[in-house]
Design an enzyme around this catalytic site. Sequence first.
Site, short mmCIF file in Angstrom:
data_model
loop_
_atom_site.label_atom_id
_atom_site.label_comp_id
_atom_site.label_asym_id
_atom_site.label_seq_id
_atom_site.Cartn_x
_atom_site.Cartn_y
_atom_site.Cartn_z
N ASP A 42 0.84 -1.19 0.00
CA ASP A 42 0.00 0.00 0.00
C ASP A 42 0.89 1.25 0.00
O ASP A 42 2.11 1.13 0.07
CB ASP A 42 -0.93 -0.05 1.23
CG ASP A 42 -2.28 0.59 0.95
OD1 ASP A 42 -2.39 1.37 0.00
OD2 ASP A 42 -3.23 0.31 1.71
N ASP A 72 -10.69 2.44 -3.23
CA ASP A 72 -11.16 1.20 -2.60
C ASP A 72 -12.63 0.93 -2.92
O ASP A 72 -13.46 1.85 -2.89
CB ASP A 72 -11.06 1.31 -1.07
CG ASP A 72 -9.64 1.21 -0.58
OD1 ASP A 72 -8.71 1.06 -1.39
OD2 ASP A 72 -9.46 1.31 0.66
#
Length: 411
Positions: free
Chosen positions: A158, A219
């Site tokens: 990430d 997301d």
Amino acid sequence: MRLFLLVLTSVLCGTSVALDNGLMRTPPMGWLAWERFRCDIDCYNDPKNCISETLFTDMADRLAEDGWRELGYVYVNIDDCWSSMERDQQGRLQADPKRFPMGIRNLSQYMHARGLKLGIYGDMGSHTCGGYPGTPLDKIELDAQTFADWEVDMFKFDGCYSNASEQEKGYPLMSKALNATGRPIAYSCSWPAYQGGLPPKVNYTQLGKICNLWRNYGDIQDSWGSVLSIVDWFFDNQDVLAPAAGPGRWNDPDMLIVGDFGLSLDQSQTQMSLWAIMAAPLFMSNDLRTISADARRILQNKVLIGINQDPLGIQGRRIVKEKYGIEVFWRPLQNNVSALVFFSRRSDMPYRYHTSLKKLNYATGNYKVTICPYFTICGDFVSFCGDFLSFCNDVSPCNNFVSFFAFSVSL
Ligand SMILES: *[C@@H]1O[C@H](CO)[C@@H](O)[C@H](O)[C@H]1NC(C)=O
Ligand SMILES: *[C@@H]1O[C@H](CO)[C@@H](O)[C@H](O)[C@H]1NC(C)=O
Ligand SMILES: *[C@@H]1O[C@H](CO)[C@@H](O)[C@H](O)[C@H]1NC(C)=O
Ligand SMILES: *[C@@H]1O[C@H](CO)[C@@H](O)[C@H](O)[C@H]1NC(C)=O
Ligand SMILES: *[C@@H]1O[C@H](CO)[C@@H](O)[C@H](O)[C@H]1NC(C)=O
């Protein structure tokens, strides 16, 4: 929504280079904790759902025992919030000792004993998005080695708490570091999602060389609106994104939320169909212990999985966008077959859509067609002749209709 399969005379072969670790020649399939279980670390009040080794061994048991593994769903992936807040005395990441008492090494052995693979999560930056220890530039090699020592099979990197110039160094460096461990570890990069997903900031040629898959966009959340925003972005930008994908290198529109709370049955079928057309990684984020039979049938649909896993690895495209809310998506497959999805955004009543082979870029001719009007039940091949197609979604009470057609040239 409807899906066709059709025979093509010639197919474009993606031959550009991918990360040379031999992994993920077809889109990866498995399960990933984040969308459903987030950063729930309250194992006292919520022992079944908190991020703990029990959650991952439970899901592994379901994958192994409920027919998922045989269909290709083999990754069991940990996301954020797994680690201790402190590195150990040697500076290595370590799992939270209360929630992962057996440790990550034993957890990956648990997976391997069941024919599954373990994925883990880290963050290029000072902290993970959830505030756990990150992997700054000077820890990249150490962390790669730690994951290899733990026999992990996949790593998602990430990008919270780092800036663009650190990311530009860190993502390629991690690719090298993983390779240097000698263990094949699939590498999922969130880098482009932090660069806005598009050139000139994102260099998809470079990504294809250093990562096996990458998140390009925000997301996914548990809602139809979220699915639609992802679908719109990926197909609006298909000219940039589709050429970036191929065996070993995949765009990742994020997890399947089929089996959660936000989608109707038709909407669930739509997500699965479009993820198949997009050659998307199929990571479910749901609770396999309690999933409904309907959701399971969608996720275990062999026609859809076969389309997703087609060895040519060509990412499909939107080929028709009618102003009255009908869209058609197309993906070429091996053996002169191709898949079409017919998707309605209309919200009035069942709608009859008229189109033609010509409009869908197919030569006039005779085709074999597979029709799956109820999505999970696919009919036998039927012959199709002529140049006129007409579909109606009146098999379904909702307006996002789903049925399948498979075409192939009959000689
Ligand atoms: C694909 O279809 C074309 C056109 O019908 C045909 O000429 C060709 O032989 C087919 N190829 C394969 C591999 O079946
Ligand atoms: C490392 O990279 C080399 C060269 O690209 C490749 O041949 C090898 O398979 C890679 N090894 C691993 C473990 O990824
Ligand atoms: C980890 O696995 C090893 C054998 O592979 C076993 O001896 C050990 O007890 C396990 N540790 C824990 C904490 O479960
Ligand atoms: C990025 O972060 C590093 C380390 O904190 C810092 O040295 C550098 O100046 C930053 N670069 C930019 C462009 O902000
Ligand atoms: C993108 O990356 C490739 C491969 O690393 C490189 O050859 C190319 O110059 C890069 N393109 C741009 C615009 O930076």
